[in-house]
Design an enzyme around this catalytic site. Structure first.
Site, PDB file in Angstrom:
ATOM      1  N   CYS A 139     -11.244   2.977   0.087  1.00 44.42           N
ATOM      2  CA  CYS A 139      -9.683   3.418   0.758  1.00 44.42           C
ATOM      3  C   CYS A 139      -9.284   2.636   1.519  1.00 44.42           C
ATOM      4  O   CYS A 139      -9.904   2.412   2.742  1.00 44.42           O
ATOM      5  CB  CYS A 139      -9.241   5.651   0.129  1.00 44.42           C
ATOM      6  SG  CYS A 139      -7.120   5.382   1.214  1.00 44.42           S
ATOM      7  N   CYS A 183      -3.899  -1.153  -1.915  1.00 50.71           N
ATOM      8  CA  CYS A 183      -4.442  -0.732  -1.970  1.00 50.71           C
ATOM      9  C   CYS A 183      -5.124   0.103  -3.243  1.00 50.71           C
ATOM     10  O   CYS A 183      -4.965  -0.295  -4.405  1.00 50.71           O
ATOM     11  CB  CYS A 183      -3.028   0.239  -2.941  1.00 50.71           C
ATOM     12  SG  CYS A 183      -3.316   1.687  -3.055  1.00 50.71           S
ATOM     13  N   HIS A 228      -7.380   3.447   3.861  1.00 50.42           N
ATOM     14  CA  HIS A 228      -7.456   3.921   5.191  1.00 50.42           C
ATOM     15  C   HIS A 228      -8.355   4.149   5.926  1.00 50.42           C
ATOM     16  O   HIS A 228      -8.546   4.432   7.030  1.00 50.42           O
ATOM     17  CB  HIS A 228      -6.652   5.215   4.506  1.00 50.42           C
ATOM     18  CG  HIS A 228      -5.203   5.048   3.818  1.00 50.42           C
ATOM     19  ND1 HIS A 228      -4.299   4.244   3.309  1.00 50.42           N
ATOM     20  CD2 HIS A 228      -3.814   6.074   4.918  1.00 50.42           C
ATOM     21  CE1 HIS A 228      -2.925   4.731   3.347  1.00 50.42           C
ATOM     22  NE2 HIS A 228      -2.641   5.225   4.112  1.00 50.42           N
ATOM     23  N   ASP A 257       0.752  -0.597   0.369  1.00 51.67           N
ATOM     24  CA  ASP A 257      -0.060  -0.434  -0.191  1.00 51.67           C
ATOM     25  C   ASP A 257       0.903   0.857  -0.030  1.00 51.67           C
ATOM     26  O   ASP A 257       2.763   1.121   0.384  1.00 51.67           O
ATOM     27  CB  ASP A 257      -0.667  -0.228   0.726  1.00 51.67           C
ATOM     28  CG  ASP A 257      -2.075   1.455   1.123  1.00 51.67           C
ATOM     29  OD1 ASP A 257      -2.324   1.542  -0.251  1.00 51.67           O
ATOM     30  OD2 ASP A 257      -1.944   1.790   2.537  1.00 51.67           O
ATOM     31  N   SER A 258       0.370   1.942   0.050  1.00 53.49           N
ATOM     32  CA  SER A 258       0.863   3.425  -0.031  1.00 53.49           C
ATOM     33  C   SER A 258       1.436   3.875   1.850  1.00 53.49           C
ATOM     34  O   SER A 258       2.429   4.263   1.859  1.00 53.49           O
ATOM     35  CB  SER A 258      -0.004   4.481  -0.280  1.00 53.49           C
ATOM     36  OG  SER A 258      -1.053   5.264   0.572  1.00 53.49           O
ATOM     37  N   GLU A 264      -2.255   8.624   8.304  1.00 54.27           N
ATOM     38  CA  GLU A 264      -1.147   8.060   8.285  1.00 54.27           C
ATOM     39  C   GLU A 264      -0.351   9.454   9.295  1.00 54.27           C
ATOM     40  O   GLU A 264       0.799   8.933   9.518  1.00 54.27           O
ATOM     41  CB  GLU A 264       0.013   9.183   6.875  1.00 54.27           C
ATOM     42  CG  GLU A 264      -0.704   8.315   5.831  1.00 54.27           C
ATOM     43  CD  GLU A 264       0.493   6.842   6.005  1.00 54.27           C
ATOM     44  OE1 GLU A 264       1.315   6.940   6.411  1.00 54.27           O
ATOM     45  OE2 GLU A 264      -0.203   6.370   5.244  1.00 54.27           O
TER      46      GLU A 264
HETATM   47  N1  DGL Z   1      -4.667   3.290   0.983  1.00 59.85           N
HETATM   48  C1  DGL Z   1      -5.015   4.064  -0.475  1.00 59.85           C
HETATM   49  C2  DGL Z   1      -5.634   3.613  -0.877  1.00 59.85           C
HETATM   50  O1  DGL Z   1      -6.632   2.231  -0.824  1.00 59.85           O
HETATM   51  C3  DGL Z   1      -4.499   5.437   0.095  1.00 59.85           C
HETATM   52  C4  DGL Z   1      -3.633   6.426  -0.960  1.00 59.85           C
HETATM   53  C5  DGL Z   1      -3.328   7.388  -1.137  1.00 59.85           C
HETATM   54  O2  DGL Z   1      -2.280   7.586  -0.651  1.00 59.85           O
HETATM   55  O3  DGL Z   1      -3.201   8.501  -1.012  1.00 59.85           O
HETATM   56  O4  DGL Z   1      -6.633   3.738  -2.195  1.00 59.85           O
END
Ligand code: DGL
Length: 290
Positions: free
Chosen positions: A185, A73, A187, A9-10, A153
């Protein structure tokens, strides 16, 4: 030798999927990369995110011997569709978009559904396509929620600032009268209380984490890759980050749980990527389209 399930993931968001995978498949080894050094993905050109996604997936295969790759992600899966990633990788691949779309169309009673995600995910139209391909007759309202990822984050999952932002960003899905809302998302499950409070008690919040974990299990069974009972050694869970690894371990442990006891450094650029098929078939496909 036991090979791990690779996930990326990011940043911290994919830990929602990792939690579900570890709970459902407790004997499996997992290696997770959070690209916190380059997060957020949601406001970057999809072409850049596509390259990151390919780099992370190939690193999991070549540097960590992953037996399957989970794109935990949505933005990465929107930028590098799973079918295309599957076509270039030598191992099975699964994303979060298709499992999430199928869960939300099942959850609705009224046929009015919502999907919230990053600017990149929503603008890509990936959910419009995934929901349409379920063949279920629903009305979809999508809304981008810039800012949500940054709060997570930073380790901030409640408070007045997030409440105000959530009320503003969720207005389109509230006004559309949806009865099922997909957290598109990875997150966002960490903000589920805030989101649920704004949406009200009659709206079901759907996270793709559990559906994705079931899909991972089915994929491993289908490919004969599920770890067998009799391998004796306890499972290993390894976590890497391209950013601050102390922060990744601290916040990650709070979000995921005790399996995340430490984090190691992941450095981009360790693998040579094969030619991107998008350049061959569609000369402009890798241009930013957000
Ligand atoms: N968890 C990522 C997603 O599902 C977040 C992306 C981000 O870093 O903006 O899209």
């Amino acid at each position: 030798m036991q090979r791990p399930i690779g996930m990326f993931d990011s940043g911290f968001g994919g830990l929602t999927v990792a939690r579900a995978v570890i709970d459902l498949l407790p004997r499996e080894d997992v290696v997770y990369i959070g690209d916190t050094g380059r997060y957020p993905y949601g406001n970057k050109p999809l072409a850049d995110v596509r390259t990151y996604a390919r780099e992370l997936a190939w690193s999991l295969v070549e540097e960590h011997d992953a037996k399957a790759v989970v794109v935990a992600c949505n933005t990465a899966a929107a930028a590098m569709p799973i079918a295309e990633l599957s076509a270039e990788l030598p191992v099975p691949v699964i994303g979060v978009i298709e499992p999430g779309a199928s869960a939300v169309v099942t959850a609705t009673r009224s046929g009015r559904i919502g999907v919230i995600g990053t600017v990149g995910t929503v603008a890509s139209g990936a959910y419009d396509r995934a929901v349409a391909s379920t063949g279920v007759d629903v009305t979809l309202t999508t809304a981008a929620c810039p800012g949500f990822v940054e709060f997570v984050e930073r380790g901030q999952t409640s408070g007045a600032e997030i409440d105000v932002l959530a009320q503003r960003l969720l207005a389109p899905v509230v006004d559309a009268g949806v009865d099922a809302l997909l957290l598109g998302c990875t997150h966002y499950p960490y903000l589920a209380r805030v989101i649920g409070d704004v949406m009200g008690p009659d709206v079901v919040l759907v996270s793709s984490a559990d559906e994705t974990a079931f899909a991972v299990r089915d994929l491993l069974v289908e490919h004969g890759l599920l770890r067998s009972d009799d391998q004796g050694t306890p499972p290993e869970h390894r976590f890497l980050s391209s950013g601050d690894i102390d922060w990744f371990a601290d916040l990650g442990r709070r979000l995921l749980g005790p399996e995340l006891s430490e984090a190691d450094t992941w450095t981009p650029g360790g693998v040579v990527l094969p030619h991107d098929s998008a350049h061959a078939s569609h000369p402009h496909a890798s241009r930013p389209d957000t």
